[in-house]
Design a protein around this motif. Structure first.
Motif, PDB file in Angstrom:
ATOM      1  N   ARG A 168     -22.565   3.467  12.126  1.00 22.06           N
ATOM      2  CA  ARG A 168     -21.520   4.298  11.501  1.00 22.06           C
ATOM      3  C   ARG A 168     -20.599   4.879  12.557  1.00 22.06           C
ATOM      4  O   ARG A 168     -20.782   4.627  13.750  1.00 22.06           O
ATOM      5  CB  ARG A 168     -22.149   5.411  10.665  1.00 22.06           C
ATOM      6  CG  ARG A 168     -23.162   6.268  11.400  1.00 22.06           C
ATOM      7  CD  ARG A 168     -24.068   6.987  10.390  1.00 22.06           C
ATOM      8  NE  ARG A 168     -25.174   7.659  11.038  1.00 22.06           N
ATOM      9  CZ  ARG A 168     -25.188   8.938  11.380  1.00 22.06           C
ATOM     10  NH1 ARG A 168     -24.127   9.686  11.153  1.00 22.06           N
ATOM     11  NH2 ARG A 168     -26.249   9.461  11.932  1.00 22.06           N
ATOM     12  N   TYR A 171     -25.850  18.019  26.111  1.00 18.32           N
ATOM     13  CA  TYR A 171     -24.859  16.977  25.789  1.00 18.32           C
ATOM     14  C   TYR A 171     -23.799  16.872  26.895  1.00 18.32           C
ATOM     15  O   TYR A 171     -23.425  15.773  27.306  1.00 18.32           O
ATOM     16  CB  TYR A 171     -24.239  17.332  24.440  1.00 18.32           C
ATOM     17  CG  TYR A 171     -23.274  16.331  23.855  1.00 18.32           C
ATOM     18  CD1 TYR A 171     -23.732  15.170  23.221  1.00 18.32           C
ATOM     19  CD2 TYR A 171     -21.900  16.564  23.876  1.00 18.32           C
ATOM     20  CE1 TYR A 171     -22.837  14.275  22.643  1.00 18.32           C
ATOM     21  CE2 TYR A 171     -21.009  15.673  23.298  1.00 18.32           C
ATOM     22  CZ  TYR A 171     -21.481  14.534  22.683  1.00 18.32           C
ATOM     23  OH  TYR A 171     -20.601  13.648  22.108  1.00 18.32           O
ATOM     24  N   THR A 191     -16.264  12.193  12.230  1.00 17.53           N
ATOM     25  CA  THR A 191     -17.410  11.312  11.932  1.00 17.53           C
ATOM     26  C   THR A 191     -18.526  12.186  11.352  1.00 17.53           C
ATOM     27  O   THR A 191     -18.403  13.413  11.295  1.00 17.53           O
ATOM     28  CB  THR A 191     -17.967  10.630  13.209  1.00 17.53           C
ATOM     29  OG1 THR A 191     -18.555  11.637  14.040  1.00 17.53           O
ATOM     30  CG2 THR A 191     -16.914   9.867  13.990  1.00 17.53           C
TER      31      THR A 191
HETATM   32  P1  NAP Z   1     -22.579   9.354  14.669  1.00 10.84           P
HETATM   33  O1  NAP Z   1     -21.684   9.199  13.496  1.00 10.84           O
HETATM   34  O2  NAP Z   1     -23.654  10.375  14.635  1.00 10.84           O
HETATM   35  O3  NAP Z   1     -23.203   7.917  15.018  1.00 10.84           O
HETATM   36  C1  NAP Z   1     -24.093   7.759  16.075  1.00 10.84           C
HETATM   37  C2  NAP Z   1     -24.942   6.544  15.808  1.00 10.84           C
HETATM   38  O4  NAP Z   1     -25.870   6.396  16.914  1.00 10.84           O
HETATM   39  C3  NAP Z   1     -25.788   6.688  14.542  1.00 10.84           C
HETATM   40  O5  NAP Z   1     -25.714   5.525  13.750  1.00 10.84           O
HETATM   41  C4  NAP Z   1     -27.177   6.925  15.090  1.00 10.84           C
HETATM   42  O6  NAP Z   1     -28.229   6.448  14.269  1.00 10.84           O
HETATM   43  C5  NAP Z   1     -27.136   6.110  16.372  1.00 10.84           C
HETATM   44  N1  NAP Z   1     -28.210   6.470  17.262  1.00 10.84           N
HETATM   45  C6  NAP Z   1     -28.674   7.716  17.548  1.00 10.84           C
HETATM   46  N2  NAP Z   1     -29.704   7.662  18.388  1.00 10.84           N
HETATM   47  C7  NAP Z   1     -29.919   6.355  18.653  1.00 10.84           C
HETATM   48  C8  NAP Z   1     -30.858   5.661  19.450  1.00 10.84           C
HETATM   49  N3  NAP Z   1     -31.793   6.311  20.148  1.00 10.84           N
HETATM   50  N4  NAP Z   1     -30.808   4.315  19.488  1.00 10.84           N
HETATM   51  C9  NAP Z   1     -29.875   3.647  18.766  1.00 10.84           C
HETATM   52  N5  NAP Z   1     -28.955   4.244  17.998  1.00 10.84           N
HETATM   53  C10 NAP Z   1     -28.979   5.582  17.932  1.00 10.84           C
HETATM   54  O7  NAP Z   1     -21.740   9.696  15.974  1.00 10.84           O
HETATM   55  P2  NAP Z   1     -20.223   9.372  16.407  1.00 10.84           P
HETATM   56  O8  NAP Z   1     -19.439  10.601  16.170  1.00 10.84           O
HETATM   57  O9  NAP Z   1     -19.785   8.068  15.850  1.00 10.84           O
HETATM   58  O10 NAP Z   1     -20.421   9.266  17.983  1.00 10.84           O
HETATM   59  C11 NAP Z   1     -20.569   8.045  18.676  1.00 10.84           C
HETATM   60  C12 NAP Z   1     -20.546   8.322  20.174  1.00 10.84           C
HETATM   61  O11 NAP Z   1     -19.321   8.963  20.507  1.00 10.84           O
HETATM   62  C13 NAP Z   1     -21.662   9.246  20.642  1.00 10.84           C
HETATM   63  O12 NAP Z   1     -22.098   8.856  21.919  1.00 10.84           O
HETATM   64  C14 NAP Z   1     -20.968  10.590  20.709  1.00 10.84           C
HETATM   65  O13 NAP Z   1     -21.617  11.449  21.600  1.00 10.84           O
HETATM   66  C15 NAP Z   1     -19.597  10.170  21.189  1.00 10.84           C
HETATM   67  N6  NAP Z   1     -18.544  11.142  20.903  1.00 10.84           N
HETATM   68  C16 NAP Z   1     -18.242  11.511  19.615  1.00 10.84           C
HETATM   69  C17 NAP Z   1     -17.225  12.430  19.412  1.00 10.84           C
HETATM   70  C18 NAP Z   1     -16.827  12.883  18.021  1.00 10.84           C
HETATM   71  O14 NAP Z   1     -15.978  13.803  17.918  1.00 10.84           O
HETATM   72  N7  NAP Z   1     -17.348  12.316  16.957  1.00 10.84           N
HETATM   73  C19 NAP Z   1     -16.529  12.992  20.485  1.00 10.84           C
HETATM   74  C20 NAP Z   1     -16.882  12.609  21.770  1.00 10.84           C
HETATM   75  C21 NAP Z   1     -17.876  11.672  21.964  1.00 10.84           C
HETATM   76  P3  NAP Z   1     -28.855   7.389  13.126  1.00 10.84           P
HETATM   77  O15 NAP Z   1     -27.808   7.521  12.102  1.00 10.84           O
HETATM   78  O16 NAP Z   1     -30.057   6.635  12.629  1.00 10.84           O
HETATM   79  O17 NAP Z   1     -29.201   8.689  13.789  1.00 10.84           O
END
Ligand code: NAP
Length: 255
Positions: free
Chosen positions: A18, A156, A191
């Motif tokens: 996702r 984080y 997200t």
């Molecule tokens: P998200 O919607 O929470 O998606 C993260 C995905 O990673 C989920 O499908 C989750 O699976 C999976 N995951 C978690 N732990 C895992 C593991 N040990 N092994 C394999 N998969 C795993 O997050 P997002 O917002 O798309 O973020 C994606 C990346 O961008 C992350 O690294 C986040 O720190 C970074 N980021 C996000 C933002 C933001 O504003 N959204 C900003 C800066 C950086 P489950 O659903 O099963 O937990």
């Protein structure tokens, strides 16, 4: 349930079920990669994979915890057996366990460092051999604007800043093999992760979004496709002279 890629460009995207990971997987597939979509549970990647296939691309779902060495080995073996040797890797899987330092548990610390940093290390180490052999590779690590410090995110921020050092070091080590290594540092992206943050602090998401957007010069929140566009460039063949960089995709927010 896989297709056979015809172009030999194989990518792995972690956390692809996702959010940003799903958008990156779709983008890389649209750019011609066969994509191994890795997430904790392969079933959660069904939507990502089906969307890619519906658009004419190639993808397979793989279940693995990126912080588990054996699971990573098995996941990379599964992708290699079914799609071919990967030469593109996007380390995107991530979790939040926010709290102020005095309340942060050791397990909150370890799990965040484990998924982001140990996960990126294990995945990169497992795949680099294929890239070295191909004399070509692209690694993108998902950092964050929080690498610069963010209240309630000691774990984080440390992990995301660590990924930047990891990125620069791999760029130095692997450059001679035609492998580039870069980081993307997103700002506020809508997200499930950011929705969960609003829930945790007890703020309505629309209010949470409005307060953050007020500090973003382009005047809007980011969407996963904004990050995917950056990943598309950094994983392209034409980005071969860009390495060791951190690209902030944050709408002009001060970095
Ligand atoms: P998200 O919607 O929470 O998606 C993260 C995905 O990673 C989920 O499908 C989750 O699976 C999976 N995951 C978690 N732990 C895992 C593991 N040990 N092994 C394999 N998969 C795993 O997050 P997002 O917002 O798309 O973020 C994606 C990346 O961008 C992350 O690294 C986040 O720190 C970074 N980021 C996000 C933002 C933001 O504003 N959204 C900003 C800066 C950086 P489950 O659903 O099963 O937990």
């Amino acid at each position: 349930m896989t297709d056979t890629p015809s172009n030999g460009r194989i990518a792995i995207v972690t956390g692809a079920a996702r959010g940003i990971g799903a958008a990156v997987a779709a983008r890389l597939a649209a750019d011609g990669h066969a994509v191994g979509a890795v997430d904790l549970d392969a079933r959660n990647c069904t939507e990502t994979v089906e969307k890619i296939r519906a658009d004419g691309g190639t993808a397979m779902a793989v279940g693995a915890d990126v912080s588990d060495e054996q699971a990573v080995t098995d996941a990379v073996a599964a992708v290699t057996a079914q799609l071919g040797p990967p030469t593109v890797l996007v380390n995107n899987a991530g979790i939040l366990r926010d709290d102020l330092l005095f309340r942060m548990s050791v397990s909150d610390w370890d799990s965040v460092i484990g998924v982001h940093l140990r996960g990126a290390f294990l995945m990169s180490r497992a795949i680099q051999g294929f890239m070295v052999e191909a004399r070509y590779g692209r690694i993108v690590n998902m950092s964050s604007i929080s690498a610069l410090g963010n209240r309630g995110q000691a774990n984080y921020s440390a992990a995301k800043a660590g990924l930047q050092g990891f990125t620069r070091t791999l760029a130095m080590e692997l450059g001679r093999f035609g492998i580039t290594v870069n980081a993307i540092a997103p700002g506020f992206i809508v997200t499930d992760m950011t929705r969960a943050t609003a829930d945790r602090i007890g703020v309505d998401f629309a209010e949470f979004e409005a307060s953050l957007v007020a500090g973003i010069p382009v005047g809007r929140a980011g969407v996963p496709e904004d990050v995917a566009a950056a990943a598309g460039f950094l994983t392209s063949a034409e980005a071969g002279f860009v390495s060791g960089q951190v690209l902030y995709v944050a709408g002009g927010e001060r970095t």
